[in-house]
Design an enzyme around this catalytic site. Structure first.
Site, short mmCIF file in Angstrom:
data_model
loop_
_atom_site.label_atom_id
_atom_site.label_comp_id
_atom_site.label_asym_id
_atom_site.label_seq_id
_atom_site.Cartn_x
_atom_site.Cartn_y
_atom_site.Cartn_z
N TYR A 147 41.26 37.15 37.78
CA TYR A 147 41.51 37.73 39.10
C TYR A 147 41.32 39.25 39.09
CZ TYR A 147 43.55 33.21 40.39
OH TYR A 147 43.74 31.88 40.65
N ASP A 207 50.37 28.18 33.08
CA ASP A 207 49.68 27.54 31.96
C ASP A 207 49.78 28.33 30.66
OD1 ASP A 207 48.44 25.19 33.27
OD2 ASP A 207 47.52 26.73 34.51
N HIS A 453 36.08 33.86 32.83
CA HIS A 453 36.21 32.85 33.89
C HIS A 453 36.60 33.49 35.21
CE1 HIS A 453 40.62 32.83 33.87
NE2 HIS A 453 40.54 32.91 32.56
N TYR A 534 44.14 30.96 48.12
CA TYR A 534 45.53 31.44 48.03
C TYR A 534 45.60 32.73 47.22
CZ TYR A 534 47.13 30.57 43.20
OH TYR A 534 47.35 30.66 41.84
N ARG A 535 44.52 33.05 46.52
CA ARG A 535 44.51 34.19 45.60
C ARG A 535 43.05 34.39 45.21
NH1 ARG A 535 47.86 33.25 40.01
NH2 ARG A 535 48.03 35.38 39.29
#
Ligand code: ADP
Length: 604
Positions: A147, A207, A453, A534-535
């Site tokens: 992110y 996670d 990622h 959502y993000r």
């Protein structure tokens, strides 16, 4: 950084390390990741002069400002970012740039990093930023990988790394089942601190456990126990506003007797008046310096896998899931994954399964390998957990869930932890779903060499039709841009977060370009069908915020009005969540679809 160098260990004096109990696993994870790495350990800097300066600041003014900052917080607590950039890996991560860069490694860089040691020092840093008109970017741990990591949106900002010196668990209340933490408390640390008390309490890890409990909640992350909605289970904040004022939210606004914190600060979320906490999440309206959380009382639990044979089964699965979740038969955040992820979580590279490696991994190849794994030849794998007071009740709850699926879908198989080998991923899910943070989730990063990622994370109703529409959109984009599709539905009752993980090789400029194009297309196509993220990654925020554009972008205009009122000089995290202060707005900073720029800075 060699793969055999000692790992940084979590101690009372080092907040960001791996707990001793996970040292062996972490060493294995790191060795596996490094075995596929072809990128050199550091990226040489290409700029003529370092550090990179904040916009519109001369080198002389910057140097003067740094002298003043050093005087304020101590010379050792300000570090200039003029070194080669080391991507490291999850545990040994940088705070100088985004380790999972989607542009050049040197694009999203800070000019310096400052380490405040208290709320008062955060106030001093904010006042300094206002005085010198230098943008600052707060991070807690900086592990928001996928992110944007620790990188600022505006190149040359000063990163405010809160975690290094503000990492205390301030309170654990066994009777109230709550805690109060500072930004640098990772899930690993909170878990250790709760264990030390001996209290029968669980934390709710995502996670991986290296992120900040507070940072994750302000970015509205999720975990997997009954307390999986991290923002929903927070109670009270302390926030430094962009002008340097300090506010406490909820009951914290009411002073406790004798100068103490209010005794209900971690008990009642709202206090009196407008509920402000939400505006400090996914925003740039304040720096959160303390945050309260509710902790789950420990209980009996059982984590299990259900496998479903056909690709088309998932529509039926979603119907059953919604019913089970609305009735609270299932209460945590369970996951529905495609079987290809069973291959990825073995930690083996895709070439181990698909030697020619050409194009997307064909279904027959996935099938051939799945047959040899405990999941067998299936299409979808469901990871769920049931919680109850005693073992009998847990068994009964599990049987209810299994039977609810089995009566509607043929060929359902159930696997319990006792049915799979010790090193199977299911055991990691058992730990995470019962409050023990883990590191195993990194294994799928071995899929390609030098893996970075990006998460595409849209929300849809827990309805088969919506899930199908969204799935078709992401599948089409993945085929077009040549990425294996890793879809996980994280189910939160009436809605699902579809988390799609694009794993790309950071050494391959074409893969980076395709990953970004794939993201942009999925965001646009999903929004056209009514689904929003959502993000999102910091560099995609401008696009995403405009998909929430009802009534001529009324929501964004509202956020901009708040920003201008709260941060008149525009120093705090400009551009985060697509919110730009007045002095930056409309000056080319926004990264919109169709923009071919491969840099976060505006075109000259
Ligand atoms: P993590 O906690 O997962 O390591 P970060 O510390 O990078 O992640 O935080 C995620 C994002 O949330 C950051 O990029 C930053 O924009 C924001 N953030 C983190 N901590 C704070 C904070 N204490 N106050 C305000 N914003 C924060």
């Amino acid at each position: 950084m060699a793969s055999s160098a000692p790992l940084p260990v979590l101690t009372d004096t080092f907040h960001s390390g791996i707990p001793a109990r996970l040292l062996d696993s972490a060493a294995r994870v790191r060795a596996r990741l490094y075995s596929h790495r072809t990128l050199p350990p550091t990226h040489a800097r290409t700029e003529v002069e370092l550090p990179v300066l904040p916009p519109e600041i001369t080198r002389k003014d910057f140097e003067d400002a740094i002298v003043a900052l050093r005087d304020t917080v101590g010379g050792e607590n300000v570090v200039i970012n003029d070194q080669p950039l080391a991507d490291g890996w999850y545990i040994e991560h940088p705070n100088t740039h985004d380790a999972y860069h989607i542009f050049e490694a040197g694009d999203s860089v800070s000019s310096a990093v400052v380490y405040p040691g208290s709320t008062d020092e955060v106030v001093a840093v904010v006042k300094w930023a206002n005085k010198y008109e230098i943008p600052i970017y707060p991070i807690s741990m900086g592990r928001n990988l996928g992110y944007g990591g620790a990188a600022p949106r505006v190149r040359g900002s000063v990163v405010v790394d809160l975690g290094k010196r503000m990492n205390t668990v301030l309170k654990i209340d066994g009777a109230n089942c709550s805690c109060l933490v500072e930004p640098g408390v990772s899930y690993y640390k909170l878990y250790e601190e709760v264990q030390k008390t001996g209290l029968p309490l669980w934390i709710d890890p995502p996670d991986l456990g290296g992120g900040s409990v507070l940072g994750n909640a302000v970015d509205r992350g999720v975990g997997y126990t009954l307390y999986g909605d991290h923002f929903g289970n927070h109670c009270g904040m302390e926030v430094v506003l962009p002008t340097g004022d300090i506010v406490r939210t909820g009951m914290g606004a009411l002073p406790g007797p004798d100068g103490n914190d209010n005794p209900t600060w971690q008990s009642f979320q709202y206090g009196y008046g407008p509920y402000a906490d939400g505006i400090f999440t996914q925003s740039n309206f304040g720096i959160v310096t303390k945050m309260g959380f509710w902790l789950m009382p420990a209980t009996e639990h059982l984590t299990f896998m259900l496998t479903f044979p056909r690709e088309d089964d998932y529509e039926g699965i979603i119907d059953v899931l919604r019913e089970l979740m609305v009735r609270r038969v299932l209460g945590n955040v369970p996951q529905l994954r495609h079987v290809i992820q069973e291959l990825a979580v073995t930690g083996l590279p895709r070439t181990a399964f698909y030697s020619s490696g050409k194009g997307i991994m064909p279904r027959e190849v996935i099938r051939e390998h799945a047959k040899k794994l405990p999941c067998g030849d299936c299409s979808w794998v469901f990871y769920g957990t049931v919680y109850a007071e005693n073992k009998d009740a847990v068994t009964k709850a599990f049987e209810n869930v299994r039977d609810a699926f089995a009566t509607r879908i043929t060929g359902v198989r159930a696997l319990l932890p006792s049915d799979v080998p010790e090193d199977h991923y299911l055991h990691a899910r058992v730990r995470v779903c019962s409050g023990t943070p883990d590191i195993r989730e990194l294994d799928w990063l071995n899929w390609v060499p030098n893996a970075g990622h990006l998460f595409f994370a849209p929300i849809c109703p827990t309805q088969p039709k919506d899930a199908r529409t969204l799935y078709t959109i992401v599948e089409r984009a993945h085929v077009k841009y040549g990425f294996d599709l890793f879809p996980t539905y994280c189910v939160a009752t009436r809605e699902m977060h579809l988390i799609v993980n694009i794993v790309y090789d950071r050494a391959d400029p074409d893969a980076k370009k395709r990953a970004l194009a794939c993201m942009r297309e999925m965001i646009a196509d999903s929004a056209a069908a009514g689904y929003g993220e959502y993000r999102t990654h910091l560099m995609l925020a401008d696009q995403v915020v405009r998909t929430y554009g009802w009534n001529n972008n009324a929501q964004l205009r509202f956020h901009e009005a708040l920003k201008d009122a709260l941060d008149p000089v525009g120093i705090l995290a400009p551009g985060r969540a697509g919110i730009w202060p007045k002095r930056y707005r409309g000056r080319g900073w926004e990264l919109l679809p169709g923009d071919e720029r491969t840099t976060s800075s505006p075109a000259k």
